[in-house]
Design an enzyme around this catalytic site. Structure first.
Site, PDB file in Angstrom:
ATOM      1  N   CYS A  49      -3.730  -4.733   2.541  1.00  0.00           N
ATOM      2  CA  CYS A  49      -4.630  -3.928   3.370  1.00  0.00           C
ATOM      3  C   CYS A  49      -4.390  -4.351   4.810  1.00  0.00           C
ATOM      4  O   CYS A  49      -4.674  -5.505   5.172  1.00  0.00           O
ATOM      5  CB  CYS A  49      -6.087  -4.151   2.969  1.00  0.00           C
ATOM      6  SG  CYS A  49      -7.271  -3.317   4.052  1.00  0.00           S
ATOM      7  N   THR A  71      -5.754  -3.325   7.797  1.00  0.00           N
ATOM      8  CA  THR A  71      -6.942  -3.641   8.597  1.00  0.00           C
ATOM      9  C   THR A  71      -7.606  -4.917   8.089  1.00  0.00           C
ATOM     10  O   THR A  71      -8.219  -5.654   8.854  1.00  0.00           O
ATOM     11  CB  THR A  71      -7.954  -2.481   8.568  1.00  0.00           C
ATOM     12  OG1 THR A  71      -8.243  -2.136   7.208  1.00  0.00           O
ATOM     13  CG2 THR A  71      -7.409  -1.258   9.297  1.00  0.00           C
ATOM     14  N   GLU A 103     -10.628  -3.022  -1.805  1.00  0.00           N
ATOM     15  CA  GLU A 103     -10.730  -1.919  -0.851  1.00  0.00           C
ATOM     16  C   GLU A 103     -11.767  -0.877  -1.252  1.00  0.00           C
ATOM     17  O   GLU A 103     -11.724  -0.341  -2.362  1.00  0.00           O
ATOM     18  CB  GLU A 103      -9.373  -1.231  -0.677  1.00  0.00           C
ATOM     19  CG  GLU A 103      -8.450  -1.965   0.268  1.00  0.00           C
ATOM     20  CD  GLU A 103      -7.370  -1.070   0.826  1.00  0.00           C
ATOM     21  OE1 GLU A 103      -7.706  -0.047   1.475  1.00  0.00           O
ATOM     22  OE2 GLU A 103      -6.189  -1.383   0.604  1.00  0.00           O
ATOM     23  N   ARG A 104     -12.654  -0.624  -0.349  1.00  0.00           N
ATOM     24  CA  ARG A 104     -13.602   0.473  -0.471  1.00  0.00           C
ATOM     25  C   ARG A 104     -12.809   1.778  -0.503  1.00  0.00           C
ATOM     26  O   ARG A 104     -11.888   1.980   0.271  1.00  0.00           O
ATOM     27  CB  ARG A 104     -14.525   0.457   0.760  1.00  0.00           C
ATOM     28  CG  ARG A 104     -15.581   1.523   0.826  1.00  0.00           C
ATOM     29  CD  ARG A 104     -16.266   1.522   2.183  1.00  0.00           C
ATOM     30  NE  ARG A 104     -15.369   1.902   3.262  1.00  0.00           N
ATOM     31  CZ  ARG A 104     -15.766   2.181   4.498  1.00  0.00           C
ATOM     32  NH1 ARG A 104     -17.044   2.102   4.832  1.00  0.00           N
ATOM     33  NH2 ARG A 104     -14.891   2.519   5.426  1.00  0.00           N
ATOM     34  N   CYS A 161      -6.544   2.940   8.769  1.00  0.00           N
ATOM     35  CA  CYS A 161      -5.818   2.170   7.754  1.00  0.00           C
ATOM     36  C   CYS A 161      -4.561   1.636   8.416  1.00  0.00           C
ATOM     37  O   CYS A 161      -3.703   2.416   8.844  1.00  0.00           O
ATOM     38  CB  CYS A 161      -5.470   3.050   6.550  1.00  0.00           C
ATOM     39  SG  CYS A 161      -4.426   2.235   5.320  1.00  0.00           S
ATOM     40  N   GLY A 162      -4.445   0.330   8.520  1.00  0.00           N
ATOM     41  CA  GLY A 162      -3.309  -0.276   9.211  1.00  0.00           C
ATOM     42  C   GLY A 162      -1.972   0.021   8.557  1.00  0.00           C
ATOM     43  O   GLY A 162      -1.016   0.449   9.218  1.00  0.00           O
ATOM     44  N   ASN A 163      -1.873  -0.207   7.257  1.00  0.00           N
ATOM     45  CA  ASN A 163      -0.609   0.045   6.567  1.00  0.00           C
ATOM     46  C   ASN A 163      -0.307   1.537   6.495  1.00  0.00           C
ATOM     47  O   ASN A 163       0.845   1.960   6.602  1.00  0.00           O
ATOM     48  CB  ASN A 163      -0.642  -0.568   5.165  1.00  0.00           C
ATOM     49  CG  ASN A 163      -0.557  -2.078   5.210  1.00  0.00           C
ATOM     50  OD1 ASN A 163       0.024  -2.655   6.131  1.00  0.00           O
ATOM     51  ND2 ASN A 163      -1.150  -2.734   4.230  1.00  0.00           N
ATOM     52  N   ASN A 219       0.860  -1.185   0.000  1.00  0.00           N
ATOM     53  CA  ASN A 219       0.000   0.000   0.000  1.00  0.00           C
ATOM     54  C   ASN A 219       0.894   1.231   0.000  1.00  0.00           C
ATOM     55  O   ASN A 219       1.750   1.369   0.880  1.00  0.00           O
ATOM     56  CB  ASN A 219      -0.869   0.059   1.261  1.00  0.00           C
ATOM     57  CG  ASN A 219      -2.163  -0.708   1.128  1.00  0.00           C
ATOM     58  OD1 ASN A 219      -2.671  -1.208   2.117  1.00  0.00           O
ATOM     59  ND2 ASN A 219      -2.730  -0.816  -0.045  1.00  0.00           N
ATOM     60  N   ASN A 252      -8.843   8.086   1.293  1.00  0.00           N
ATOM     61  CA  ASN A 252      -8.639   7.070   0.263  1.00  0.00           C
ATOM     62  C   ASN A 252      -8.326   7.746  -1.065  1.00  0.00           C
ATOM     63  O   ASN A 252      -8.510   8.958  -1.231  1.00  0.00           O
ATOM     64  CB  ASN A 252      -9.907   6.215   0.106  1.00  0.00           C
ATOM     65  CG  ASN A 252     -10.165   5.343   1.307  1.00  0.00           C
ATOM     66  OD1 ASN A 252      -9.279   4.640   1.780  1.00  0.00           O
ATOM     67  ND2 ASN A 252     -11.389   5.393   1.815  1.00  0.00           N
TER      68      ASN A 252
END
Length: 276
Positions: A210, A212, A200-201, A78-80, A16, A69
């Site tokens: 992703c 999360t 991903e939305r 967002c984890g990354n 990402n 986004n």
């Protein structure tokens, strides 16, 4: 009046990529952030990225982020992106190696060690196993959990053969998840590694990773009895992430996402990069 160029950095977290801007001095003042994001994240006409992260002042943490986004929509978490933000602020001496920051999903904690970042996620909620929905006349069984953002996960026989774009797009916008929609993951345990692909939305397509989503699939795999912490997750881009949690706790206890980051480059966004 012509606007000055905006300094930025591009970082990558397990596939990402994100544009990061230090906005503590108000360099983004007067700019329409959603429109700006959609333009600068365009890979054909501008810098290109999966999202934009603005670093801002906070009164209760080391910093606050404003995350978008690639299509300009705001995301809770967002984890990354969180791991990239942590490395960025540590490098810029905005925070120490151990830090906390504000998000729409709550306060996040992180620790940085070189390229590797371990991020404490928000407490997961709304877990649900083996629900079903119908899409184009076909029944799909999915599980669901919110790891800062909503994630549906389908455990499949062969994750490499799934039409992620078509099925993911349909489930993402399904009435079951109205009005905001959901991210959609396809997962498979292969030996001791959980392989995950994610639609991903907000990006509106499959991404190379992703964070999360990796955590969501790891937690749901544990809930289904097919994995235990720490879970090794392989992303679409081939990167390896680790999800840490308490496998014996009903609420999973404290949840962490761990993985490497890459500092791609620093640059400046000229007005032509976001005013076309």
């Amino acid at each position: 009046m012509k606007r000055k160029a905006i300094p930025f950095s591009k970082l990558n977290g397990s596939g990402n990529d994100f544009l990061l801007i230090d906005n503590r001095d108000g360099v983004m003042d007067g700019i329409d952030r959603p429109a700006f994001t959609a333009r600068v994240c365009d890979r054909a006409r501008s810098a290109g990225a999966d999202g934009l992260i603005l670093i801002e002042e906070s009164k209760k943490a080391d910093f606050r982020w404003d995350f978008y986004n690639a299509d300009g929509s705001r995301a809770e978490m967002c984890g990354n992106g969180g791991r990239c933000a942590a490395r960025f602020v540590f490098s810029r001496k905005i925070a120490g190696a151990r830090m906390s920051f504000e998000t729409l999903a709550g306060t996040i904690h992180a620790s940085v060690s070189g390229r590797r970042v371990k991020l404490q996620m928000t407490r997961p909620k709304e877990p649900a196993l083996d629900r079903s929905l119908t899409l184009a006349g076909k029944k799909y069984v999915y599980s669901f959990i919110n790891t800062g953002v909503p994630h549906a996960a389908l455990f499949v026989p062969d994750v490499t053969k799934v039409d992620v774009e078509a099925i993911g797009r349909g489930i993402r916008a399904h009435k079951v998840f109205a009005p905001k929609g959901t991210n959609v993951n396809f997962a498979q345990m292969r030996g001791d590694t959980l392989w995950v692909r994610t639609y991903e939305r907000g990006v509106e397509g499959e991404t190379l990773a992703c964070g999360t989503g990796a955590v969501a699939c790891a937690l749901l795999a544990a809930a289904k009895g097919i994995a235990a912490s720490p879970v090794t997750v392989r992303t679409s881009g081939g990167e390896i992430l680790k999800a840490h949690f308490d496998s014996t706790a009903k609420d999973f206890g404290r949840v962490f996402l761990e993985g490497d980051t890459s500092w791609v480059f620093d640059g400046k966004l000229f007005e032509e990069a976001y005013s076309y």
